[in-house]
Design a protein around this motif. Structure first.
Motif, PDB file in Angstrom:
ATOM      1  N   UNK A 291      -8.608  -1.064   8.251  1.00  0.00           N
ATOM      2  CA  UNK A 291     -10.159  -0.881   8.263  1.00  0.00           C
ATOM      3  C   UNK A 291     -10.256  -1.694   6.920  1.00  0.00           C
ATOM      4  N   UNK A 292      -9.358  -2.544   6.499  1.00  0.00           N
ATOM      5  CA  UNK A 292      -9.923  -3.624   5.459  1.00  0.00           C
ATOM      6  C   UNK A 292     -10.214  -3.047   4.124  1.00  0.00           C
ATOM      7  N   UNK A 293      -9.733  -1.672   4.084  1.00  0.00           N
ATOM      8  CA  UNK A 293      -9.873  -1.091   2.867  1.00  0.00           C
ATOM      9  C   UNK A 293     -11.490  -0.562   2.823  1.00  0.00           C
ATOM     10  N   UNK A 294     -12.175  -0.473   3.772  1.00  0.00           N
ATOM     11  CA  UNK A 294     -13.461  -0.043   3.563  1.00  0.00           C
ATOM     12  C   UNK A 294     -13.630   1.384   4.072  1.00  0.00           C
ATOM     13  N   UNK A 295     -12.967   2.139   4.553  1.00  0.00           N
ATOM     14  CA  UNK A 295     -13.097   3.614   4.768  1.00  0.00           C
ATOM     15  C   UNK A 295     -12.387   4.255   3.949  1.00  0.00           C
ATOM     16  N   UNK A 296     -11.254   5.182   4.503  1.00  0.00           N
ATOM     17  CA  UNK A 296     -10.654   5.932   3.740  1.00  0.00           C
ATOM     18  C   UNK A 296      -9.561   5.204   3.028  1.00  0.00           C
TER      19      UNK A 296
ATOM     20  N   UNK B 137     -10.775  -2.628  -5.293  1.00  0.00           N
ATOM     21  CA  UNK B 137     -10.288  -4.049  -6.205  1.00  0.00           C
ATOM     22  C   UNK B 137      -8.941  -4.226  -5.988  1.00  0.00           C
ATOM     23  N   UNK B 138      -8.236  -3.123  -5.994  1.00  0.00           N
ATOM     24  CA  UNK B 138      -6.936  -3.312  -5.745  1.00  0.00           C
ATOM     25  C   UNK B 138      -6.441  -3.705  -4.289  1.00  0.00           C
ATOM     26  N   UNK B 139      -7.110  -3.231  -3.295  1.00  0.00           N
ATOM     27  CA  UNK B 139      -6.858  -3.568  -1.865  1.00  0.00           C
ATOM     28  C   UNK B 139      -7.332  -5.100  -1.890  1.00  0.00           C
ATOM     29  N   UNK B 140      -8.522  -5.453  -2.453  1.00  0.00           N
ATOM     30  CA  UNK B 140      -8.992  -6.857  -2.366  1.00  0.00           C
ATOM     31  C   UNK B 140      -7.944  -8.009  -3.119  1.00  0.00           C
TER      32      UNK B 140
ATOM     33  N   UNK C  83       0.894  -1.187  -0.011  1.00  0.00           N
ATOM     34  CA  UNK C  83       0.022   0.019   0.124  1.00  0.00           C
ATOM     35  C   UNK C  83       0.894   1.223   0.288  1.00  0.00           C
ATOM     36  N   UNK C  84       2.030   1.302   0.564  1.00  0.00           N
ATOM     37  CA  UNK C  84       2.979   2.589   0.655  1.00  0.00           C
ATOM     38  C   UNK C  84       3.284   2.538  -0.685  1.00  0.00           C
ATOM     39  N   UNK C  85       3.827   1.644  -1.610  1.00  0.00           N
ATOM     40  CA  UNK C  85       4.203   1.762  -2.830  1.00  0.00           C
ATOM     41  C   UNK C  85       3.171   2.357  -3.780  1.00  0.00           C
ATOM     42  N   UNK C  86       1.884   2.014  -3.561  1.00  0.00           N
ATOM     43  CA  UNK C  86       0.629   2.493  -4.322  1.00  0.00           C
ATOM     44  C   UNK C  86       0.679   3.931  -3.982  1.00  0.00           C
ATOM     45  N   UNK C  87       0.467   4.386  -2.729  1.00  0.00           N
ATOM     46  CA  UNK C  87       0.200   5.559  -2.293  1.00  0.00           C
ATOM     47  C   UNK C  87       1.626   6.692  -2.605  1.00  0.00           C
ATOM     48  N   UNK C  88       2.652   6.159  -2.572  1.00  0.00           N
ATOM     49  CA  UNK C  88       3.777   6.985  -3.159  1.00  0.00           C
ATOM     50  C   UNK C  88       3.842   7.633  -4.593  1.00  0.00           C
ATOM     51  N   UNK C  89       3.063   6.942  -5.251  1.00  0.00           N
ATOM     52  CA  UNK C  89       3.129   7.413  -6.617  1.00  0.00           C
ATOM     53  C   UNK C  89       4.465   6.856  -7.328  1.00  0.00           C
TER      54      UNK C  89
END
Length: 182
Positions: free
Chosen positions: A131-136, A143-146, A38-44
């Motif tokens: 948060x299981x990818x449900x909230x923020x 779909x990426x979190x799943x 998730x860090x990789x995805x958020x970092x751009x």
């Protein structure tokens, strides 16, 4: 870094703590792997991806480990201490302040900096997974979190968090979530 290489790097950091992690080893390892991805995805896309950088690997591997090693739900300081020991062991004291802050602020309710700041990236990544990818989701598609959750299954991690929270409420009703910060 391949998925197997990433797991090897995480395992290298967690191996000394196998007895303390016990049956939660896979659950915690997979949480760490999800957070790093998730860090990789958020970092751009600018610069090396977080999952290849020592500050992220160290913060991720140790950020909740104090739950098991210190036997407490007030685990931020024990987790940071373990990270400092690791950084000392690998001769990277230059990362100490950043890694300690990443661990200390990872349950901060409000932003911990600009969205590109490593502390904020790490905080957001952990929040998405807890948060299981449900909230923020901070722009990460559900779909990426799943898909991440399929690649690195929960294996009881969230159930353990609920158990620990319930136990903490019973024993410390005035301080049920000591790791939260404003």
């Amino acid at each position: 870094m391949s998925s197997n290489d990433l797991r090897d790097e995480v395992d290298r950091r967690l191996d000394p703590w196998l007895p303390q992690l016990g049956s939660d080893r896979v659950a915690y390892t997979n949480h760490v792997l999800r957070v790093l991805q998730l860090c990789d995805l958020l970092a751009g896309g600018s610069g090396p991806v977080p999952s290849t950088r020592e500050e992220y690997l160290t913060a991720a591997a140790f950020h909740d480990l104090g739950i098991w090693t210190a036997g407490t739900f007030d685990y931020l300081a024990p987790s940071a201490d373990l990270a400092l020991q690791w950084l000392d062991q690998i001769d990277r004291p230059d990362l100490a302040d950043l890694v300690v802050t990443m661990i200390d602020q990872h349950h901060k309710i409000r932003p911990a900096g600009e969205r590109t700041d490593p502390i904020e990236i790490f905080r957001r990544a952990d929040a998405i997974d807890v948060e299981f990818g449900l909230l923020g989701r901070f722009g990460v598609p559900r779909s990426t979190y799943r898909e991440l959750a399929k690649r690195y299954p929960d294996k009881g991690f969230h159930r353990r968090l609920v158990q620990l929270t319930a136990q903490r409420i019973r024993t410390n009703p005035t301080s049920p979530l000591p790791m939260l910060k404003w």
